[in-house]
Design a protein around this motif. Structure first.
Motif, PDB file in Angstrom:
ATOM      1  N   VAL A 160      27.960  -6.210 -29.089  1.00 54.08           N
ATOM      2  CA  VAL A 160      28.907  -6.536 -28.004  1.00 54.08           C
ATOM      3  C   VAL A 160      30.147  -7.161 -28.469  1.00 54.08           C
ATOM      4  CG1 VAL A 160      29.356  -7.862 -25.706  1.00 54.08           C
ATOM      5  CG2 VAL A 160      27.052  -6.968 -26.054  1.00 54.08           C
ATOM      6  N   PRO A 161      31.375  -6.621 -27.976  1.00 58.45           N
ATOM      7  CA  PRO A 161      32.539  -7.221 -28.795  1.00 58.45           C
ATOM      8  C   PRO A 161      32.800  -8.585 -28.013  1.00 58.45           C
ATOM      9  CG  PRO A 161      33.181  -5.228 -27.252  1.00 58.45           C
ATOM     10  CD  PRO A 161      31.711  -5.466 -27.518  1.00 58.45           C
TER      11      PRO A 161
ATOM     12  N   ARG B 192      29.718  -7.118 -20.733  1.00 54.99           N
ATOM     13  CA  ARG B 192      30.264  -6.133 -21.355  1.00 54.99           C
ATOM     14  C   ARG B 192      28.622  -5.413 -22.195  1.00 54.99           C
ATOM     15  NH1 ARG B 192      35.178  -8.647 -24.817  1.00 54.99           N
ATOM     16  NH2 ARG B 192      36.396  -8.922 -23.057  1.00 54.99           N
ATOM     17  N   ALA B 193      27.808  -6.324 -22.306  1.00 49.97           N
ATOM     18  CA  ALA B 193      26.496  -5.626 -22.811  1.00 49.97           C
ATOM     19  C   ALA B 193      26.057  -4.281 -22.325  1.00 49.97           C
ATOM     20  CB  ALA B 193      25.364  -6.891 -22.680  1.00 49.97           C
ATOM     21  N   GLY B 194      25.996  -3.911 -21.026  1.00 48.30           N
ATOM     22  CA  GLY B 194      25.537  -2.929 -20.480  1.00 48.30           C
ATOM     23  C   GLY B 194      24.088  -2.291 -20.958  1.00 48.30           C
TER      24      GLY B 194
END
Length: 150
Positions: free
Chosen positions: A48-49, A39-41
């Motif tokens: 990040v959630p 999810r970091a992208g």
């Protein structure tokens, strides 16, 4: 077969539980890392959630551990816990708790440094995971290599 994994002895239910806990801890933390890092992208990890992934992986690990322990108890042929099992279990808990203490101190230091919640939560989660793994490894080695209480 390696002597590490096979001693010719029957594997007790408690040793099976140690294997289950260790494997579940490793698997759930690996899944959590894949989810969060995926999810970091390119953005900072603290943004990040992570909460849902943390809760789901911990919950799934608990459910999987309980289900696998019940299944192991059903197929297990041994007669339950004896004094040696209790002493080995206690030994594994003592060894594993060292990482809980280290994680609590790390979380405390991070909170005092006003670090983002992400890092505090992840320090605690890593400490619990390492505690479960180290405790399981200590139990498995005690079963496989012998255990001499002090």
């Amino acid at each position: 077969m390696s002597k590490l994994f096979y001693t010719g002895a029957v594997v007790t239910h408690e040793e099976k539980r140690a294997w289950i806990l260790g494997i579940a801890a490793i698997a759930s933390y690996a899944v959590y890392l894949v989810l969060v890092l995926g999810r970091a992208g390119g953005r900072p990890l603290a943004e990040v959630p992570y909460v849902a992934a943390l809760l789901w992986t911990v919950g799934a690990s608990i459910v999987a551990t309980i289900a696998a322990s019940i299944l192991a108890a059903i197929v297990s042929k041994d007669g339950g816990k004896d004094q040696r099992d209790r002493e080995i279990g206690r030994f594994g808990e003592y060894v594993g708790h060292s990482f809980v203490v280290i994680g609590a101190v790390a979380a405390l230091l991070l909170a005092m440094a006003e670090a983002p919640h992400f890092w505090i939560a992840n320090a605690v989660y890593l400490a619990f995971t390492l505690s479960a793994i180290l405790g399981s490894v200590a139990r498995i080695f005690a079963y496989r290599r012998g255990f001499q209480p002090w």
